[in-house]
Design an enzyme around this catalytic site. Structure first.
Site, PDB file in Angstrom:
ATOM      1  N   HIS A 143      29.831 -21.441 -26.432  1.00 39.85           N
ATOM      2  CA  HIS A 143      30.148 -21.959 -25.281  1.00 39.85           C
ATOM      3  C   HIS A 143      31.354 -21.175 -24.554  1.00 39.85           C
ATOM      4  O   HIS A 143      32.544 -21.670 -24.088  1.00 39.85           O
ATOM      5  CB  HIS A 143      30.629 -23.349 -25.598  1.00 39.85           C
ATOM      6  CG  HIS A 143      29.649 -24.287 -26.367  1.00 39.85           C
ATOM      7  ND1 HIS A 143      28.637 -25.006 -25.533  1.00 39.85           N
ATOM      8  CD2 HIS A 143      29.184 -24.321 -27.671  1.00 39.85           C
ATOM      9  CE1 HIS A 143      27.686 -25.438 -26.374  1.00 39.85           C
ATOM     10  NE2 HIS A 143      28.041 -25.058 -27.395  1.00 39.85           N
TER      11      HIS A 143
ATOM     12  N   HIS B 234      27.491 -21.568 -19.275  1.00 44.60           N
ATOM     13  CA  HIS B 234      26.624 -21.774 -20.405  1.00 44.60           C
ATOM     14  C   HIS B 234      25.952 -23.110 -20.384  1.00 44.60           C
ATOM     15  O   HIS B 234      26.547 -24.059 -19.538  1.00 44.60           O
ATOM     16  CB  HIS B 234      27.524 -21.483 -21.571  1.00 44.60           C
ATOM     17  CG  HIS B 234      28.603 -22.650 -21.763  1.00 44.60           C
ATOM     18  ND1 HIS B 234      29.907 -22.330 -21.033  1.00 44.60           N
ATOM     19  CD2 HIS B 234      28.759 -23.655 -22.465  1.00 44.60           C
ATOM     20  CE1 HIS B 234      30.500 -23.582 -21.454  1.00 44.60           C
ATOM     21  NE2 HIS B 234      29.971 -24.350 -22.190  1.00 44.60           N
TER      22      HIS B 234
ATOM     23  N   ASP C 223      24.986 -26.558 -22.586  1.00 43.09           N
ATOM     24  CA  ASP C 223      25.480 -27.565 -23.918  1.00 43.09           C
ATOM     25  C   ASP C 223      23.894 -28.130 -24.381  1.00 43.09           C
ATOM     26  O   ASP C 223      23.507 -28.850 -23.454  1.00 43.09           O
ATOM     27  CB  ASP C 223      26.329 -28.514 -23.587  1.00 43.09           C
ATOM     28  CG  ASP C 223      27.503 -27.831 -23.380  1.00 43.09           C
ATOM     29  OD1 ASP C 223      27.989 -26.952 -23.535  1.00 43.09           O
ATOM     30  OD2 ASP C 223      28.709 -28.730 -23.233  1.00 43.09           O
TER      31      ASP C 223
ATOM     32  N   HIS D 228      25.153 -30.152 -29.519  1.00 43.93           N
ATOM     33  CA  HIS D 228      26.545 -29.631 -29.324  1.00 43.93           C
ATOM     34  C   HIS D 228      27.372 -30.842 -30.072  1.00 43.93           C
ATOM     35  O   HIS D 228      28.454 -30.836 -30.638  1.00 43.93           O
ATOM     36  CB  HIS D 228      26.828 -29.015 -28.218  1.00 43.93           C
ATOM     37  CG  HIS D 228      28.098 -28.489 -27.968  1.00 43.93           C
ATOM     38  ND1 HIS D 228      29.036 -27.759 -28.992  1.00 43.93           N
ATOM     39  CD2 HIS D 228      29.073 -28.642 -26.873  1.00 43.93           C
ATOM     40  CE1 HIS D 228      30.123 -27.926 -28.308  1.00 43.93           C
ATOM     41  NE2 HIS D 228      30.103 -28.135 -27.321  1.00 43.93           N
TER      42      HIS D 228
ATOM     43  N   HIS E  37      30.998 -35.755 -23.411  1.00 41.04           N
ATOM     44  CA  HIS E  37      30.230 -35.030 -24.252  1.00 41.04           C
ATOM     45  C   HIS E  37      29.431 -35.857 -25.304  1.00 41.04           C
ATOM     46  O   HIS E  37      28.149 -35.880 -25.604  1.00 41.04           O
ATOM     47  CB  HIS E  37      31.189 -34.142 -25.007  1.00 41.04           C
ATOM     48  CG  HIS E  37      31.334 -32.854 -24.366  1.00 41.04           C
ATOM     49  ND1 HIS E  37      32.317 -32.687 -23.176  1.00 41.04           N
ATOM     50  CD2 HIS E  37      30.665 -31.531 -24.432  1.00 41.04           C
ATOM     51  CE1 HIS E  37      32.307 -31.735 -22.547  1.00 41.04           C
ATOM     52  NE2 HIS E  37      31.481 -30.733 -23.392  1.00 41.04           N
TER      53      HIS E  37
END
Length: 282
Positions: free
Chosen positions: A101, A105, A107, A111, A234
């Site tokens: 990462h 980039h 994800d 992840h 996330h």
């Protein structure tokens, strides 16, 4: 995504019609995601006419990766060695050491989930999608802890119509222009990073109420920097099986609606992400 002979067929067709200089024209068919199909294949399938996509310019939305590329922690995540050189071997060959990462980039769901898809498992048709750019530059300039909110999404839709089916929603905070400045990481004395990102409420709305395949930010994190110790976006976004792109560049040059995004991530078995070449077709 593209059957055998598809690219050649497109190029031949474009050449005959003199379209190479003006930009390609080809169909997009949405069956389990957007995919490029040649006219003959569409006819054989007796499918209804697909909307036509034309583009005349390709924008590179990728920062050049270099040793010392900024990271939230300040650690060096990318190094280059030269075990083989032209002077010694008449060949150039470099050895890279990197964290997945770093730089611009991707994800992957894996992840931030126990058993989500790794990069190599993501359907390639899910990586060529309409792009919606939501501009929060003015607010972010005044407040580095600003984030893309539900109100920002609703304001975008009020002006541009509903978010396109299967799109990527990109936050333009203006941060991509700060790459060579300390403000890009926004790290303070307490180790908190003051950088924009998505609010958790906005991400949850996109998961539950809209058909969105990915989100992208021009900062180092999908989450706002000050929330990076908890990573609510996330966990929710990647945990739902969707992908993200971080440290995207060049969003200032794109329209709010109408571009197509191409996410060319690394096809590494089991990868949780990786430096990617991100393109926009306008």
């Amino acid at each position: 995504m593209c059957p055998r002979g598809c690219l050649q067929s497109i190029c031949d067709h474009a050449t005959r019609r003199g379209l190479l200089k003006a930009g390609f024209g080809f169909g997009l068919a949405a069956v389990g995601g957007l995919g490029l199909v040649p006219p003959a294949a569409a006819a054989d399938a007796a499918a209804p006419p697909a909307p036509e996509l034309r583009f005349s310019k390709v924008h590179d939305l990728t920062h050049t990766l270099f040793e010392g590329f900024p990271t939230f922690s300040g650690e060096k995540w990318f190094t280059v060695e030269k075990p083989v050189t032209w002077e010694k071997d008449k060949v150039n060959l470099h050895r890279w050491t990197l964290m997945e990462h770093t730089g611009t980039h991707m994800d992957a769901p894996l992840h931030f989930s126990k058993d989500g898809k790794s990069v190599d498992m993501i359907d390639i048709a899910d990586l060529v999608v309409p792009l919606a750019v939501i501009d929060i530059r003015e607010r972010a300039a005044a407040d580095p802890d600003a984030g893309l909110t539900l109100d920002d999404i609703k304001a975008w839709e009020a002006k541009n119509g509903p978010l396109p089916e299967g799109c990527c929603v990109a936050m333009n905070s203006g941060w991509h222009r700060l790459l060579d400045q300390p403000k890009f990481t926004g790290r303070d004395a307490e180790g908190r990073n003051h950088t924009p990102g998505f609010h958790a409420e906005a991400a949850q709305f996109l998961i539950e109420e809209r058909s969105v395949k990915g989100i992208a930010v021009d900062t180092l994190s999908l989450d706002r920097g000050i929330a990076s110790g908890e990573f609510p976006v996330h966990y929710a976004w990647l945990g739902s099986g969707r992908w993200g792109v971080e440290a995207i560049a060049g969003l200032d040059d794109l329209p709010a609606k109408g571009a197509m995004l191409v996410v060319a991530g690394p096809k590494v078995k089991g990868a949780t992400g990786g430096p990617s070449r991100i393109l926009a077709l306008v």
